[in-house]
Design a protein around this motif. Structure first.
Motif, mmCIF file in Angstrom:
data_model
loop_
_atom_site.group_PDB
_atom_site.id
_atom_site.type_symbol
_atom_site.label_atom_id
_atom_site.label_comp_id
_atom_site.label_asym_id
_atom_site.label_seq_id
_atom_site.Cartn_x
_atom_site.Cartn_y
_atom_site.Cartn_z
ATOM 1 N N PHE A 1 -37.795 -59.210 -69.517
ATOM 2 C CA PHE A 1 -37.506 -59.277 -68.092
ATOM 3 C C PHE A 1 -38.748 -59.631 -67.276
ATOM 4 O O PHE A 1 -38.644 -60.020 -66.120
ATOM 5 N N GLY A 2 -39.934 -59.465 -67.877
ATOM 6 C CA GLY A 2 -41.142 -59.755 -67.136
ATOM 7 C C GLY A 2 -41.861 -58.504 -66.686
ATOM 8 O O GLY A 2 -42.713 -58.537 -65.804
ATOM 9 N N LEU A 3 -41.480 -57.358 -67.303
ATOM 10 C CA LEU A 3 -42.168 -56.105 -66.997
ATOM 11 C C LEU A 3 -43.032 -55.747 -68.191
ATOM 12 O O LEU A 3 -42.898 -56.342 -69.253
ATOM 13 N N GLU A 4 -43.882 -54.761 -68.013
ATOM 14 C CA GLU A 4 -44.676 -54.321 -69.155
ATOM 15 C C GLU A 4 -44.650 -52.805 -69.221
ATOM 16 O O GLU A 4 -45.000 -52.132 -68.258
ATOM 17 N N LEU A 5 -44.202 -52.281 -70.363
ATOM 18 C CA LEU A 5 -44.235 -50.832 -70.554
ATOM 19 C C LEU A 5 -45.674 -50.488 -70.898
ATOM 20 O O LEU A 5 -46.105 -50.613 -72.035
ATOM 21 N N ASP A 6 -46.410 -50.109 -69.876
ATOM 22 C CA ASP A 6 -47.857 -49.966 -70.040
ATOM 23 C C ASP A 6 -48.234 -48.699 -70.790
ATOM 24 O O ASP A 6 -49.137 -48.697 -71.613
ATOM 25 N N GLU A 7 -47.544 -47.597 -70.472
ATOM 26 C CA GLU A 7 -47.955 -46.328 -71.062
ATOM 27 C C GLU A 7 -46.779 -45.365 -71.127
ATOM 28 O O GLU A 7 -45.928 -45.351 -70.245
ATOM 29 N N ILE A 8 -46.762 -44.598 -72.220
ATOM 30 C CA ILE A 8 -45.762 -43.533 -72.325
ATOM 31 C C ILE A 8 -46.531 -42.229 -72.300
ATOM 32 O O ILE A 8 -47.367 -41.986 -73.164
ATOM 33 N N THR A 9 -46.307 -41.422 -71.281
ATOM 34 C CA THR A 9 -47.141 -40.223 -71.141
ATOM 35 C C THR A 9 -46.321 -39.108 -70.503
ATOM 36 O O THR A 9 -45.099 -39.154 -70.500
ATOM 37 N N SER A 10 -46.989 -38.090 -70.031
ATOM 38 C CA SER A 10 -46.320 -37.002 -69.323
ATOM 39 C C SER A 10 -47.310 -36.452 -68.322
ATOM 40 O O SER A 10 -48.508 -36.728 -68.417
ATOM 41 N N GLU A 11 -46.820 -35.668 -67.376
ATOM 42 C CA GLU A 11 -47.703 -35.104 -66.358
ATOM 43 C C GLU A 11 -48.796 -34.285 -67.021
ATOM 44 O O GLU A 11 -49.969 -34.363 -66.655
ATOM 45 N N LYS A 12 -48.401 -33.557 -68.047
ATOM 46 C CA LYS A 12 -49.355 -32.699 -68.772
ATOM 47 C C LYS A 12 -50.477 -33.547 -69.352
ATOM 48 O O LYS A 12 -51.660 -33.247 -69.213
ATOM 49 N N GLU A 13 -50.091 -34.660 -69.996
ATOM 50 C CA GLU A 13 -51.087 -35.542 -70.615
ATOM 51 C C GLU A 13 -52.033 -36.119 -69.585
ATOM 52 O O GLU A 13 -53.229 -36.239 -69.815
ATOM 53 N N ILE A 14 -51.472 -36.498 -68.444
ATOM 54 C CA ILE A 14 -52.290 -37.115 -67.399
ATOM 55 C C ILE A 14 -53.338 -36.130 -66.909
ATOM 56 O O ILE A 14 -54.521 -36.449 -66.814
ATOM 57 N N ILE A 15 -52.906 -34.887 -66.613
ATOM 58 C CA ILE A 15 -53.835 -33.871 -66.109
ATOM 59 C C ILE A 15 -54.857 -33.549 -67.185
ATOM 60 O O ILE A 15 -56.043 -33.400 -66.920
ATOM 61 N N SER A 16 -54.386 -33.472 -68.416
ATOM 62 C CA SER A 16 -55.268 -33.186 -69.539
ATOM 63 C C SER A 16 -56.393 -34.206 -69.620
ATOM 64 O O SER A 16 -57.558 -33.865 -69.772
ATOM 65 N N LYS A 17 -56.036 -35.471 -69.491
ATOM 66 C CA LYS A 17 -57.035 -36.541 -69.579
ATOM 67 C C LYS A 17 -58.015 -36.481 -68.433
ATOM 68 O O LYS A 17 -59.203 -36.729 -68.604
ATOM 69 N N GLU A 18 -57.488 -36.173 -67.219
ATOM 70 C CA GLU A 18 -58.356 -36.226 -66.043
ATOM 71 C C GLU A 18 -59.143 -34.954 -65.830
ATOM 72 O O GLU A 18 -60.285 -34.997 -65.384
ATOM 73 N N GLN A 19 -58.524 -33.793 -66.131
ATOM 74 C CA GLN A 19 -59.196 -32.539 -65.770
ATOM 75 C C GLN A 19 -59.333 -31.543 -66.918
ATOM 76 O O GLN A 19 -59.781 -30.441 -66.725
ATOM 77 N N LYS B 1 -56.533 -26.982 -67.228
ATOM 78 C CA LYS B 1 -55.815 -27.286 -65.984
ATOM 79 C C LYS B 1 -54.413 -27.818 -66.288
ATOM 80 O O LYS B 1 -53.505 -27.736 -65.476
ATOM 81 N N ALA B 2 -54.268 -28.406 -67.481
ATOM 82 C CA ALA B 2 -52.992 -29.044 -67.808
ATOM 83 C C ALA B 2 -51.943 -28.043 -68.258
ATOM 84 O O ALA B 2 -50.756 -28.334 -68.230
ATOM 85 N N ALA B 3 -52.364 -26.866 -68.660
ATOM 86 C CA ALA B 3 -51.405 -25.869 -69.152
ATOM 87 C C ALA B 3 -50.384 -25.561 -68.070
ATOM 88 O O ALA B 3 -50.737 -25.328 -66.928
ATOM 89 N N GLY B 4 -49.116 -25.572 -68.432
ATOM 90 C CA GLY B 4 -48.083 -25.273 -67.445
ATOM 91 C C GLY B 4 -47.562 -26.515 -66.744
ATOM 92 O O GLY B 4 -46.550 -26.454 -66.052
ATOM 93 N N ALA B 5 -48.221 -27.651 -66.927
ATOM 94 C CA ALA B 5 -47.725 -28.888 -66.297
ATOM 95 C C ALA B 5 -46.538 -29.411 -67.090
ATOM 96 O O ALA B 5 -46.310 -29.022 -68.224
ATOM 97 N N SER B 6 -45.828 -30.351 -66.480
ATOM 98 C CA SER B 6 -44.573 -30.832 -67.058
ATOM 99 C C SER B 6 -44.795 -31.684 -68.308
ATOM 100 O O SER B 6 -45.699 -32.500 -68.365
#
Lengths: 246, 598
Positions: B31-49, B53-58
């Motif tokens: 279609f012209g889109l790109e599935l760039d990343e498969i992640t979760s809120e928990k993973e995102i917070i984990s990577k950044e902070q 801090k990620a414990a308890g996130a979705s």
């Protein structure tokens, strides 16, 4: 910018010049056609319907892609009558005012190819890309719809990397938009297909280099230069590098 | 490329089926889109902070999908789903309608004070809408995406959405002195004047980026209702009084800005996307905007436009040629119309059977020329189904003469025992001036206006600093170090159209325990031999004459003249230059302009 291109990059990614700040001479008839096409439409286009400002277009900057050089070449071509088909290429430096990291420098190089002729199609672009990448030793290709402000249709070119075991983008391509070509004075039935890729990224992938500073700039290790073998793209491919490229 | 983050399961629920990650990736690619990343809120917070801090996130799986920058209709889950469902022919594209209200039409009156700061405004109403937490989040997120994208970080357009049931029209959009504007903004507990807010938001990580849009202006834009309640102070912040919640049923939307076309597009996008959740699905209630000149317009426009394209044009441009014998490759006008309809461009064959009439919906502001339609046809056909052919274009090739000469010289410079360097064209002012003993104003250098660091202040006017920095970075290498570079330098020139000109220079340096002036001189002689320039002033030959320069050791510098002009200098570098480039050994250099030898 004076060649009537949309800034394909954001203001903050571009190096603007303090001195000389503005282009001194512009072909004013060309400028008028570009202004009209962008603000009101024309050449079969609705236009972008915004207030096209000469001041903005005049601003000098360091090119962020070599498409600006292709645009200049096409403009020159358009002034020659009658029209003769051309195939151009360039391999040259571009500048981006981005945050620097292991894979990003302010300066790097782009490779660009352009074919201008009557009746060129998307199929032709794909055929040329296949031959071009075959010469680089890249044979498994897939094409993905993409977006560039100055090409339509646009395609990103992907190739399967055996070492990384995934499809990686190896280039960008498209058919230049009439809003770009017609104000230059190119005949209406002339199509221009073009493609481009960066020089450093495929090199880093091919040789398993993680930091672009190992390839460009004064921090390059001279021992690496002394010890490097010939670059033979047509020879048997080396086994894929063992580390993941950046 | 804008990235849209959607909850995977919600996406699949809306699409009516599940996909494996690979299957969905494939669908995006098509279609012209790109599935760039498969992640979760928990993973995102984990990577950044970090993990704590990620414990308890979705843990909910999120798909981050890259969307083309000109497709504002794909910037939210609702738009993505609709686009994909139409693409897969699972649903028919809904038709968006503007309807007149049962009662009085909502009015937004623009006063002339806005003219100097933010002249345009459009408005609409979403009536009887039903939000869930996810829909509400999506609604807020779409506004943010549009702000970042087409709105150019709120400078061109800013969106304000309000709970209509807390307000009373008609609304007035005006501009007032900051000290005269006082209201309780979103997320605050008391009232502030606009001046106070500008100060408070200086440290707000989200809002500080937008303050500059109105900060230094004498009047700030502001929207009031008939009771003097502040709806918003565009483009900074909405009022708390009319804030939207999950329970909001009627929404008043206003878009203000400096680009009228974009304001209309933005309004159309928001209402088309979320009218899905209105009781009267895909209808949008009209609002009237009265301009300072007294004229009134009804919004949203929700215009459907018709374009006519010949079937053979599409076939020709894509390369589904009519000349192919196998009709497999030929797309009939009927098939092309079907393909376009799959791309949300409802089409049918009309007239002589070769014309396709295409209806362009208000969500496809990106379609401005037939070439946009050609691309959509090609996408629906499948790029990878198109046959690859080669153009019949016959051309005779030539290398750019300056580059051809450069290539030849590079190889012979290496044969002479010199190693090539590839250095940066941008450098600090010091590099080309102070460190070489000259004043920057004498260099006629091109200056960058927005360098992030001193390393990007100017474009180089000589290749020498780059080579010296290369030596400095390779201090541990065995001596002698013999380097060269053949590349462009830039000089200001008011005779060119842009005001600057590139010159192709050749520069070589010899760095050793002894300066090696004779080596550099020998190199010059070799280069002249290669360029077929004989020694001697007449017969277009070359000669060197004693000279001096602040970068050179006195008495050890010469200027090179060839074909009647000065082409460069060679000599032993001054110890000051050596020190300033953090080197310790003697060094001699040669730099010439290659241009005269073409």
């Amino acid at each position: 910018m004076a060649d009537g291109q949309h800034p394909a990059r954001d203001q903050h990614d571009t190096f603007f010049l303090r001195d000389p700040a503005e282009a001194l001479q512009l072909p004013m008839d060309y400028v008028q056609r570009v202004k009209r096409t962008h603000s009101q439409g024309g050449y079969g286009s609705q236009g972008y319907k915004y207030n096209w400002k000469l001041d903005e277009a005049r601003k000098n900057l360091l090119r962020t892609h070599t498409t600006s050089a292709s645009a200049r070449a096409l403009y020159r071509l358009a002034q020659k009558k009658p029209f003769t088909p051309v195939k151009y290429f360039s391999i040259d430096r571009v500048f981006r005012n981005e945050t620097l990291d292991a894979t990003h420098l302010a300066e790097f190089h782009q490779i660009e190819g352009v074919v201008a002729d009557h009746g060129l199609t998307l199929g032709h672009l794909m055929g040329v890309l296949r031959e071009f990448f075959t010469k680089l030793g890249i044979t498994q290709l897939r094409f993905k719809p993409a977006y560039n402000p100055y090409t339509e249709p646009s395609m990103e070119v992907f190739s399967y990397h055996q070492g990384l075991k995934k499809w990686v983008e190896v280039g960008n391509s498209g058919v230049f938009r009439p809003e770009m070509l017609l104000p230059m004075g190119l005949p209406e039935n002339v199509s221009v297909i073009a493609w481009g890729l960066s020089l450093e990224r495929p090199t880093m992938i091919k040789y398993g280099i993680n930091n672009i500073r190992e390839l460009v700039g004064h921090k390059v290790n001279l021992q690496m230069v002394y010890d490097s073998p010939l670059c033979r793209l047509d020879a048997e491919p080396r086994p894929p590098p063992t580390q993941e490229a950046a | 490329m804008p990235t849209v983050s959607v909850k995977r399961d919600l996406l699949f629920q809306a699409l009516g089926r599940t996909y494996t990650d690979e299957e969905f990736d494939e669908l995006c690619f098509e279609f012209g889109l790109e599935l760039d990343e498969i992640t979760s809120e928990k993973e995102i917070i984990s990577k950044e902070q970090g993990n704590v801090k990620a414990a308890g996130a979705s843990d909910v799986v999120l798909y981050k999908i890259d969307v083309p920058a000109n497709r504002y209709d794909l910037l939210c889950l609702e738009g993505l789903v609709r686009g994909l469902q139409v693409f897969k022919e699972r649903i028919k594209a809904p038709v968006y309608k503007r309807v007149m209200p049962d009662g009085k039409i909502q009015k937004l009156i623009i006063t002339e004070e806005t003219a100097k700061i933010r002249p345009f405004a459009v408005a609409a109403v979403l009536r009887n809408i039903k939000f869930t937490k996810d829909r509400y989040d999506s609604f807020i997120e779409l506004q943010e995406k549009l702000h970042q994208n087409i709105c150019r970080k709120r400078a061109l357009v800013a969106i304000g959405t309000h709970d209509l049931d807390t307000l009373s029209g008609p609304f007035t959009y005006t501009a007032k002195r900051p000290s005269d504007i006082k209201f309780k903004p979103l997320n605050k507990t008391k009232e502030y004047t606009a001046c106070e807010l500008m100060n408070i938001y200086k440290t707000d990580n989200h809002l500080k980026h937008y303050l500059h849009i109105i900060e230094n202006k004498p009047l700030y834009p502001v929207i009031y209702d008939s009771n003097g309640v502040v709806l918003s102070m565009p483009p900074i912040i909405n009022g708390d009084h009319s804030r939207i919640t999950v329970n909001t049923r009627n929404i008043f939307i206003e878009c203000t800005g400096t680009d009228f076309t974009k304001a209309k597009i933005v309004l159309d996008i928001i209402v088309t996307m979320f009218s899905e959740y209105c009781e009267n699905q895909f209808t949008v209630e009209a609002a009237e905007v009265v301009f300072p000149n007294g004229k009134s317009h009804t919004f949203p426009e929700l215009a459907y436009r018709k374009e006519m394209v010949r079937a053979d044009l599409i076939n020709k441009k894509v390369g589904i040629s009519l000349w192919f014998v196998h009709s497999f490759f030929r797309e009939t006008p009927e098939n092309l119309a079907k393909l376009l309809t799959r791309m949300y461009l409802k089409s049918e064959v009309i007239g002589d059977g070769n014309q396709i009439e295409i209806e362009i919906p208000p969500t496809r502001a990106d379609i401005i020329h037939a070439c946009d339609i050609v691309e959509d046809a090609a996408i629906a056909y499948g790029y990878n189904n198109i046959q690859m052919t080669l153009p019949k274009t016959y051309t005779i090739a030539n290398q750019f003469p300056l580059n051809k000469l450069t290539e030849l010289l590079r190889h012979d410079m290496a044969a002479a025992g010199f190693t090539e360097a590839l250095t940066f064209a941008l450098c600090s002012q010091e590099d080309i001036a102070d460190k070489l003993g000259v004043d920057i104003s004498a260099t006629k250098a091109v200056h960058i206006s927005n360098p992030k660091t001193a390393e990007f202040q100017v474009a180089r006017t000589t290749l020498l600093p780059g080579l010296l920095k290369t030596i400095a970075a390779n201090r541990k290498m065995p001596l002698p170090l013999k380097l060269f570079e053949i590349s462009d330098i830039v000089i200001k020139d008011s005779n060119t159209d842009v005001g600057a000109k590139n010159y192709r220079h050749l520069c070589a340096v010899y760095y050793n325990k002894n300066p090696g002036f004779e080596i550099i001189h020998g190199l010059l002689d070799r280069i002249m031999q290669l360029l077929d320039v004989p020694p001697g002033e007449d017969k277009g030959g070359y000669v060197i004459k004693a000279s001096e320069g602040p970068a050179f050791f006195p008495g050890r510098c010469a200027e090179i003249f060839a074909r009647g002009q000065s082409v460069g200098k060679l000599g032993v570098l001054h110890p000051d230059v050596i020190t300033k480039f953090e080197l310790t050994m003697p060094c001699s250099s040669l730099e010439i302009n290659v241009g005269p030898f073409l």
